[in-house]
Design an enzyme around this catalytic site. Structure first.
Site, PDB file in Angstrom:
ATOM      1  N   LEU A 161      37.141  -1.055  47.700  1.00 34.00           N
ATOM      2  CA  LEU A 161      38.224  -1.131  46.734  1.00 34.00           C
ATOM      3  C   LEU A 161      37.996  -2.364  45.883  1.00 34.00           C
ATOM      4  O   LEU A 161      37.810  -3.467  46.407  1.00 34.00           O
ATOM      5  CB  LEU A 161      39.580  -1.215  47.437  1.00 34.00           C
ATOM      6  CG  LEU A 161      39.907  -0.093  48.429  1.00 34.00           C
ATOM      7  CD1 LEU A 161      41.313  -0.295  49.004  1.00 34.00           C
ATOM      8  CD2 LEU A 161      39.791   1.275  47.786  1.00 34.00           C
ATOM      9  N   CYS A 162      37.951  -2.172  44.581  1.00 32.46           N
ATOM     10  CA  CYS A 162      37.812  -3.285  43.634  1.00 32.46           C
ATOM     11  C   CYS A 162      36.534  -4.081  43.924  1.00 32.46           C
ATOM     12  O   CYS A 162      35.446  -3.520  43.999  1.00 32.46           O
ATOM     13  CB  CYS A 162      39.060  -4.155  43.684  1.00 32.46           C
ATOM     14  SG  CYS A 162      39.192  -5.348  42.332  1.00 32.46           S
ATOM     15  N   THR A 163      36.660  -5.390  44.139  1.00 30.23           N
ATOM     16  CA  THR A 163      35.472  -6.230  44.311  1.00 30.23           C
ATOM     17  C   THR A 163      34.854  -6.116  45.698  1.00 30.23           C
ATOM     18  O   THR A 163      33.866  -6.791  45.981  1.00 30.23           O
ATOM     19  CB  THR A 163      35.809  -7.708  44.032  1.00 30.23           C
ATOM     20  OG1 THR A 163      36.862  -8.124  44.918  1.00 30.23           O
ATOM     21  CG2 THR A 163      36.235  -7.900  42.590  1.00 30.23           C
ATOM     22  N   GLY A 164      35.402  -5.275  46.541  1.00 32.05           N
ATOM     23  CA  GLY A 164      34.728  -4.977  47.806  1.00 32.05           C
ATOM     24  C   GLY A 164      33.335  -4.426  47.575  1.00 32.05           C
ATOM     25  O   GLY A 164      32.472  -4.486  48.461  1.00 32.05           O
TER      26      GLY A 164
END
Length: 325
Positions: free
Chosen positions: A115-118
Site C-alpha cells: 500500500l502506497c510507499t510499501g
C-alpha cells in the site's frame, strides 16, 4: 475455521504517524473484521511490526502485537503498508530483517502486496524487478529512479501482477483490498463489503484488470442519469451517439465528459458494466451462459467467453464453479 491468513507489516511501528495509520486501518477494516454473513471463513489477520516497539514518538502511535516478521512465510497474503519517508528518499535503509522476511515469503509462494510507499520495501527486496508496479503519485518518480528494473506505472490506482500487487496512496489501497476480496470470494461478497464501508464497489485499477466502474454521483449535466439508464438496459446495444442524444450533448462532448468522470471511454465503461452483470448472474443464478450473454448485451456465449477470458482470466463456467452461491 478461518480463511486465508493476512500478515500486515507495519514498518514504522514506533512513530506511526496518523497519516500512515490510515493505510493500516484500511487493511484492518477489510481483512481484520469477521464477516460471518458474507463468508463463514473470513480472513485471519495478523499485525506484524518490524521490531519490538520502544517508547512511542511524540507525534505518533506505538504498536504492540503478538505477531512478528518470522510469520510472513506461512501467511497466504503479506501486505506491506507505508514505509518511513526516510526510506523512500534513501536517507535510511529499509530494515534488512523485513527484506529477508519478504524474500522468504516470496520463496514460499506467498502473495505480496504493498500500500502506497510499501512498494519501496518490495523493490528493495528485489521482488518488483521486471514487474509492473505503482505507488503514490508523489513517489513514483523516486521509485523509478531508485529501482530502474521496476516498470513503474504512475497512471493507475493499483497493479495486480500475479503474485505481487501494488497500489497508489491513501484510498487506492482500499480499492486494491476490495479487489483481493473480489478475487478470493467473488463479486457479491466484495460488493456487500464495499456497501458496508460506504465506498464504491470498485474503481478502475488499470487497463489489464477486470473492474466495475461505479456510476458517478449526479453531476448536473445528464451524464450520471444516462449511465444509470444504460446500466439498467444492458441487454440493449448502445452507441455513443445514442447515449449522447439522451444526455443532450454532442457525441464528442459526451465522450470527453464520460472519460473525465469515470476514467474510461463510454464503450469500455459499458463493457465493464456488462461483464459485472454477467459475473453477478453467474454467481446468483443457474441461467445458461447463452442466456446470460443476451441479458448482458454481449450477444452470444462465444462473445461472453472471449471477453471473460480477456478481462477476468477464466471461462464463465469456471468462474461460476468458484463463486456460485
Amino acid at each position: 475455521m478461518t480463511g486465508p491468513s493476512v500478515a500486515v507489516v507495519v514498518a514504522d511501528h514506533d512513530g506511526l504517524h496518523p497519516w500512515d495509520l490510515y493505510e493500516v486501518a484500511i487493511a484492518s477494516a477489510v481483512f481484520g473484521v469477521p464477516q460471518p454473513d458474507l463468508a463463514g471463513e473470513w480472513y485471519d489477520m495478523w499485525l506484524c511490526p518490524v521490531a519490538e516497539p520502544g517508547p512511542p514518538a511524540p507525534h505518533g502511535l506505538s504498536l504492540r502485537s503478538p505477531h512478528t516478521l518470522a510469520e510472513l512465510p506461512r501467511a497466504d497474503l503479506v501486505i506491506v503498508t507505508a514505509v518511513p519517508e526516510a526510506c523512500v528518499h534513501g536517507d535510511r535503509e529499509v530494515p534488512e530483517a523485513l527484506l529477508d522476511s519478504l524474500r522468504q515469503a516470496a520463496d514460499s509462494g506467498v502473495r505480496l502486496m504493498s500500500l502506497c510507499t510499501g512498494a519501496f520495501a518490495l523493490a528493495a527486496a528485489g521482488l518488483l524487478d521486471g514487474r509492473r508496479a505503482t505507488a503514490h503519485w508523489a513517489h513514483t518518480a523516486i521509485l523509478a529512479g531508485r529501482y530502474p528494473e521496476v516498470r513503474v506505472d504512475d497512471s493507475v490506482l493499483y497493479v495486480d501482477d500475479g503474485p505481487v500487487l501494488t497500489s497508489a496512496g491513501m484510498s487506492a489501497g482500499l480499492d486494491l483490498c476490495l479487489h483481493v476480496v473480489r478475487t478470493d470470494f467473488g463479486a457479491h461478497v466484495a460488493n456487500q463489503l464495499a456497501r458496508r464501508l460506504v465506498v464504491p464497489a470498485h474503481r478502475p485499477g488499470g487497463q489489464a484488470q477486470f473492474i466495475d466502474l461505479a456510476v458517478p454521483a449526479h453531476d448536473g449535466d445528464g451524464i450520471s442519469g444516462v449511465l444509470e439508464w444504460a446500466t439498467a438496459h444492458l441487454d440493449r446495444q448502445h452507441t455513443v451517439e445514442e447515449l449522447a442524444r439522451r444526455a443532450g450533448l454532442s457525441p464528442r462532448t459526451f465522450f470527453r465528459r464520460v472519460q473525465a468522470t469515470t476514467g474510461s471511454t463510454p464503450l469500455r465503461w459499458l463493457l465493464h458494466q456488462r461483464l459485472a452483470h454477467a459475473r453477478a448472474l453467474l454467481e446468483a443464478t443457474d441461467l445458461p451462459v447463452e442466456t446470460i450473454a443476451g441479458q448482458c448485451g454481449l450477444g452470444t456465449a462465444a462473445n461472453l467467453r472471449r471477453h471473460f477470458g480477456i478481462h477476468v482470466g477464466v471461462p464463465p463456467q469456471q468462474y461460476r464453479r468458484a463463486f456460485a452461491g
